[in-house]
Design a protein around this motif. Structure first.
Motif, PDB file in Angstrom:
ATOM      1  N   UNK A  24       0.856  -1.190   0.000  1.00 49.31           N
ATOM      2  CA  UNK A  24       0.000   0.000   0.000  1.00 49.31           C
ATOM      3  C   UNK A  24       0.886   1.232   0.000  1.00 49.31           C
ATOM      4  N   UNK A  25       0.616   2.223  -0.879  1.00 53.91           N
ATOM      5  CA  UNK A  25      -0.395   2.241  -1.931  1.00 53.91           C
ATOM      6  C   UNK A  25      -0.171   1.101  -2.927  1.00 53.91           C
ATOM      7  N   UNK A  26      -1.175   0.829  -3.741  1.00 50.19           N
ATOM      8  CA  UNK A  26      -1.059  -0.279  -4.685  1.00 50.19           C
ATOM      9  C   UNK A  26       0.130  -0.077  -5.614  1.00 50.19           C
ATOM     10  N   UNK A  27       0.951  -1.118  -5.730  1.00 47.14           N
ATOM     11  CA  UNK A  27       2.146  -1.046  -6.554  1.00 47.14           C
ATOM     12  C   UNK A  27       1.763  -0.873  -8.027  1.00 47.14           C
ATOM     13  N   UNK A  28       2.609  -0.159  -8.761  1.00 41.85           N
ATOM     14  CA  UNK A  28       2.312   0.145 -10.164  1.00 41.85           C
ATOM     15  C   UNK A  28       2.074  -1.114 -10.989  1.00 41.85           C
ATOM     16  N   UNK A  29       2.871  -2.135 -10.752  1.00 45.07           N
ATOM     17  CA  UNK A  29       2.740  -3.370 -11.516  1.00 45.07           C
ATOM     18  C   UNK A  29       3.657  -4.432 -10.949  1.00 45.07           C
ATOM     19  N   UNK A  30       3.688  -5.574 -11.606  1.00 44.22           N
ATOM     20  CA  UNK A  30       4.452  -6.723 -11.135  1.00 44.22           C
ATOM     21  C   UNK A  30       5.924  -6.561 -11.505  1.00 44.22           C
ATOM     22  N   UNK A  58      -3.970  11.138   1.317  1.00 47.29           N
ATOM     23  CA  UNK A  58      -4.304  12.416   1.965  1.00 47.29           C
ATOM     24  C   UNK A  58      -3.372  13.549   1.530  1.00 47.29           C
ATOM     25  N   UNK A  59      -3.863  14.770   1.599  1.00 44.27           N
ATOM     26  CA  UNK A  59      -3.094  15.929   1.148  1.00 44.27           C
ATOM     27  C   UNK A  59      -1.849  16.174   1.993  1.00 44.27           C
ATOM     28  N   UNK A  60      -1.860  15.739   3.245  1.00 44.64           N
ATOM     29  CA  UNK A  60      -0.713  15.965   4.131  1.00 44.64           C
ATOM     30  C   UNK A  60       0.240  14.776   4.178  1.00 44.64           C
ATOM     31  N   UNK A  61      -0.085  13.715   3.441  1.00 41.53           N
ATOM     32  CA  UNK A  61       0.747  12.515   3.452  1.00 41.53           C
ATOM     33  C   UNK A  61      -0.055  11.305   3.886  1.00 41.53           C
ATOM     34  N   UNK A  62       0.334  10.130   3.415  1.00 39.15           N
ATOM     35  CA  UNK A  62      -0.451   8.932   3.685  1.00 39.15           C
ATOM     36  C   UNK A  62       0.368   7.773   4.205  1.00 39.15           C
ATOM     37  N   UNK A  63      -0.258   6.598   4.199  1.00 35.52           N
ATOM     38  CA  UNK A  63       0.353   5.389   4.755  1.00 35.52           C
ATOM     39  C   UNK A  63       1.216   4.681   3.717  1.00 35.52           C
ATOM     40  N   UNK A  64       2.160   3.889   4.229  1.00 40.55           N
ATOM     41  CA  UNK A  64       3.020   3.063   3.384  1.00 40.55           C
ATOM     42  C   UNK A  64       3.150   1.696   4.030  1.00 40.55           C
ATOM     43  N   UNK A  65       2.858   0.646   3.258  1.00 41.45           N
ATOM     44  CA  UNK A  65       2.934  -0.723   3.768  1.00 41.45           C
ATOM     45  C   UNK A  65       3.842  -1.530   2.849  1.00 41.45           C
ATOM     46  N   UNK A  66       4.923  -2.073   3.404  1.00 37.70           N
ATOM     47  CA  UNK A  66       5.912  -2.820   2.629  1.00 37.70           C
ATOM     48  C   UNK A  66       5.989  -4.264   3.096  1.00 37.70           C
ATOM     49  N   UNK A 125       3.718  10.133  -7.929  1.00 33.13           N
ATOM     50  CA  UNK A 125       4.205   8.757  -7.805  1.00 33.13           C
ATOM     51  C   UNK A 125       5.157   8.661  -6.623  1.00 33.13           C
ATOM     52  N   UNK A 126       5.130   7.512  -5.960  1.00 37.00           N
ATOM     53  CA  UNK A 126       6.006   7.239  -4.822  1.00 37.00           C
ATOM     54  C   UNK A 126       7.029   6.193  -5.245  1.00 37.00           C
ATOM     55  N   UNK A 127       8.276   6.458  -4.928  1.00 33.78           N
ATOM     56  CA  UNK A 127       9.360   5.517  -5.207  1.00 33.78           C
ATOM     57  C   UNK A 127       9.943   5.029  -3.884  1.00 33.78           C
TER      58      UNK A 127
END
Length: 203
Positions: A24-30, A58-66, A125-127
């Motif tokens: 999360x967020x959903x990865x771009x692809x496999x 969210x506008x102030x930043x969101x969650x990241x799940x790895x 996009x998030x890297x």
């Protein structure tokens, strides 16, 4: 003799175990698919398409799940503003972070840096970059849309595996003393090292 298809399955499993995914967020692809490689900058050779999935953030930043598959890794998170192949020139991790343990790492909210102006409906996009024992970097990306109605993950939807911990890596000066047999004085010097805070080990 082991059938060839089983050898291929074992090889793919070994490769997958040595890499990571963005849950999360959903990865771009496999990034394990043919033609993709997490060793390829900036997004594992997984390209954007007209059907690219975008997660509301969210506008102030969101969650990241790895989902991490190494015993330890350094990780970085970068942000690129725009729709088509943005430049990842905004760092969301201001400090060097060391994660230890194989499993799930969930950050409830990554707050955007001061001075970054975001508008409702803006694409980005998030890297995520990880660096392990070999020194080689691995890359994965996720595409988002900033939204005033989006919320962060909370409660049971954002928990870490019991063996996963994160520490901030800091530079430290450690004084060492060496004794000489030819002179009565001792020579002292400074040695630069890495220490961690927060309970996770730095290798």
């Amino acid at each position: 003799m082991v059938p060839q298809f089983l050898v291929s399955v074992f090889m793919l499993a070994s490769i997958a175990n040595a890499h990571f995914t963005i849950e999360y967020p959903e990865m771009r692809g496999d990034s394990f698919a043919t033609g993709a490689s997490q060793y390829n900058y900036p997004c594992a050779n997984v390209n954007q398409t007209s059907s690219t999935n975008r997660t509301m953030w969210p506008l102030t930043g969101g969650s990241l799940n790895l989902d991490l598959h190494h015993q330890w890794t350094y990780y970085f998170v970068n942000l690129g503003l725009g729709t088509d192949y943005p430049t990842f020139n905004i760092t969301l991790t201001q400090q060097l972070l060391n994660e230890t343990g194989i499993g799930t790492l969930c950050v409830p909210q990554i707050v955007l840096p001061v001075g970054v102006t975001i508008s409702d409906g803006q694409n980005a996009s998030i890297q995520v970059v990880t660096v392990g024992q070999s020194g080689s970097a691995l890359y994965n990306c996720a595409d988002i849309t900033f939204s005033s109605t989006a919320t962060t993950l909370s409660g049971s939807s954002c928990t870490n595996s019991s063996n996963v911990a994160v520490a901030v890596v800091q530079a430290s000066n450690t004084t060492t003393t060496s004794h000489s047999t030819s002179t009565p004085s001792a020579a002292s010097g400074k040695r630069s090292g890495l220490i961690s805070t927060g309970g996770a080990a730095v290798v």
